[in-house]
Design a protein around this motif. Structure first.
Motif, PDB file in Angstrom:
ATOM      1  N   UNK B  88      15.608  36.510 -44.781  1.00 32.66           N
ATOM      2  CA  UNK B  88      14.625  36.536 -44.377  1.00 32.66           C
ATOM      3  C   UNK B  88      14.556  35.691 -43.026  1.00 32.66           C
ATOM      4  N   UNK B  89      13.378  35.457 -42.235  1.00 32.60           N
ATOM      5  CA  UNK B  89      13.438  34.727 -41.140  1.00 32.60           C
ATOM      6  C   UNK B  89      13.531  33.309 -41.263  1.00 32.60           C
ATOM      7  N   UNK B  90      13.051  32.690 -42.417  1.00 31.26           N
ATOM      8  CA  UNK B  90      13.534  31.187 -42.644  1.00 31.26           C
ATOM      9  C   UNK B  90      14.974  31.058 -42.820  1.00 31.26           C
ATOM     10  N   UNK B  93      16.273  31.289 -38.959  1.00 34.88           N
ATOM     11  CA  UNK B  93      15.834  30.075 -38.235  1.00 34.88           C
ATOM     12  C   UNK B  93      16.974  28.940 -38.726  1.00 34.88           C
TER      13      UNK B  93
END
Lengths: 434, 119
Positions: B88-90, B93
């Motif tokens: 996911x985006x986490x 990042x």
């Protein structure tokens, strides 16, 4: 026969009210759980909305079920299944085989879930997934204003129209903002989970910021709040309490809650009967809410015992000194100046420096404060509170002409009627006295 | 999910090849690359030649127009990319913040569109 329609109306009214209360209380919890099962924000929200509409009809006919939240949850899940089926059959007419396969997988999972929970009445406890929901809504990858709106919509259960009113936006604009945010969550893969490891501090910070923004939106507005079903300050306090319950022992959450309670204790004293703002100095301290002060002080005390100070705790400590002072004059200004110094170490920005100088003007006098202000002039040259504070200091040190010019500058920079009126009144009072 | 991490940085602000600073930068990229490999998130990644080598083209009315230079003049220029496959985006990042250019420039993270989701 003549009484029958009335009774019917009474029942309808009663049911509508029960549903309304329930939605306020349970919306966030139900939606959080539905999102975790459906893995889709929009679908979960639509399904819950469908279930609420059903509730209005069914409960009116059959009375309230044993566990209304459990009833809503199960109905929402079935509504979601209907919605997925409708989309799937629509898609099968086109050639979207791939999406149909993933739909049917989702569908069978849901149907399984529905079957395992037939005995809902026996197990009405609803799992609390709201912590995940808070962190998703306040994810820094979402645009700042949308985070606040999304939090109010999903956790607070406010309607789009209510949120639009609170932020002085058109309902349509707000609706589009919410849709965009939900699309971004889905398309960018913003997870529905509590962050881990070194991402926690930044993410928690973002959550606290949103809650404080909601609080301030309620605290600083005289407009609109009467038209809202809920007061935004109350809502922020409610959400902070939920966050603290879900993430206990974190001193900055306690600090923020204490700060809100202490600020909010002055709610009734902050405006006169005409709705105009009254400054801290002139407020009637007898009408400060002593219950809120007591609970604020209690939460702050618990936070301080953890010995991990942070900006919200320090701001709450400043508010606590005001809350305990008998009068503006007898306030412990030396202590407040010291706390601002500590706050500045966490948040080294000119606005904190300005607040420190204003506090210091009551400790070391307005002349020293005016001298200290010079260093900020350039950085805050378009900041209305800077000129409002400076004008007050000039007035207090007897420089009436300079004060007048500075008040006018502050009035010109005000973008809110309440503030403008407040400053105009101060200026008028000063000119009459001199 | 797949994410493209676009590396934007001020061209020419980096160290020159042959200097110890350049060696340090390369080592930092290598260290990040090892994490991407180890965590099995690396799909692709390349550095780009500077924008003075860029050519922009567009086709209008069937005619190709070719121009010297990048599509947009900006303060920071696209200098390279990574593609990650992660949850996911986490996670995206987390990996993007290991790229050394994040310290001097900006990394833009964009999810790759899944065409099977359309319709």
């Amino acid at each position: 026969m003549s009484q029958f329609p009335n009774k019917q109306q009474d029942l309808a009214h009663h049911t509508a009210k029960a549903v309304d209360n329930l939605v306020r209380e349970e919306w966030g919890k139900l939606l959080a759980l539905l999102i975790s099962q459906l893995k889709d924000f929009q679908l979960a929200e639509d399904a819950l909305q469908d279930a609420i509409e059903s509730a209005l009809i069914h409960w009116q006919r059959n009375g309230l079920p044993r566990s209304p939240p459990a009833w809503l949850l199960q109905t929402a899940r079935r509504k979601a299944i209907d919605r997925i089926r409708r989309t799937a059959s629509f898609n099968s007419k086109s050639d979207q085989i791939a999406s149909q396969i993933s739909m049917s997988h989702e569908l069978s999972e849901l149907i399984k879930l529905d079957a395992t929970e037939v005995a809902l009445d026996k197990a009405p406890a609803i799992r609390d997934e709201r912590l995940r929901l808070i962190f998703t809504c306040c994810h820094p990858a979402i645009e700042a204003k949308s985070r606040t709106a999304l939090t109010l919509r999903t956790l607070g259960g406010l309607s789009t129209a209510e949120i639009a009113r609170a932020f002085l936006d058109a309902e349509n604009t707000m609706a589009q903002r919410l849709v965009r945010a939900k699309k971004k969550i889905k398309q960018a893969g913003i997870p529905y989970s509590v962050p881990e490891g070194n991402q926690i501090p930044e993410r928690l910070q973002a959550v606290l910021e949103v809650l404080y923004l909601i609080f301030n939106a309620g605290y600083f507005s005289t407009h609109g709040s009467a038209q809202l079903r809920v007061n935004l300050s109350d809502e922020a306090i409610r959400l902070s309490k939920i966050l603290l319950k879900l993430m206990p022992d974190i001193p900055e959450i306690e600090g923020l809650l204490a700060l809100m309670l202490l600020h909010d204790s002055r709610r009734l004293a902050r405006f006169d009967s005409a709705g105009d703002m009254i400054s801290l100095k002139d407020q009637d301290r007898n009408i400060w809410d002593s219950n809120k002060i007591a609970s604020g002080l209690k939460v702050l005390h618990t936070a301080f015992e953890r010995k991990k100070p942070g900006p919200y705790q320090i701001q709450a400590a400043i508010s606590a000194i005001h809350a305990q002072a008998k009068s503006h004059k007898s306030t412990d200004w030396k202590e407040i100046v010291g706390l601002y110094d500590e706050l500045y170490r966490f948040l080294p920005n000119p606005v904190i420096a300005l607040n420190r100088i204003v506090a210091n003007s009551y400790y070391q006098g307005p002349d020293i404060a005016l001298d200290q202000m010079k260093a900020l002039e350039e950085k805050l040259q378009n900041y209305q509170p800077f000129f409002a504070a400076k004008a007050d200091l000039l007035h207090r040190s007897g420089k009436i002409d300079a004060a007048e010019v500075t008040y006018i500058r502050a009035i010109d920079l005000s973008d809110e009627d309440t503030t403008r009126l407040f400053l105009q009144k101060k200026l008028g009072r000063m000119l009459r006295q001199n | 999910m797949k994410y493209l991490a676009l590396l934007y940085d001020n061209e020419g602000s980096g160290p020159n090849p042959g200097t110890p600073e350049f060696g340090e930068m390369m080592a930092a990229y290598q260290a990040a690359g090892e994490v991407f490999e180890k965590d099995k998130v690396f799909v692709a990644g390349e550095a780009l030649q500077p924008t003075n080598t860029a050519t922009s083209i567009k086709v209008r009315n069937g005619k190709t127009e070719t121009m010297d230079g990048p599509f947009a003049e900006t303060k920071e220029q696209l200098g390279g990319f990574y593609m990650f496959e992660c949850e996911n985006i986490d996670a995206a990042i987390k990996y993007a913040s290991l790229i050394p250019a994040a310290k001097t420039g900006t990394i833009e993270i964009r999810p790759i569109m899944d065409l099977s989701d359309l319709g």
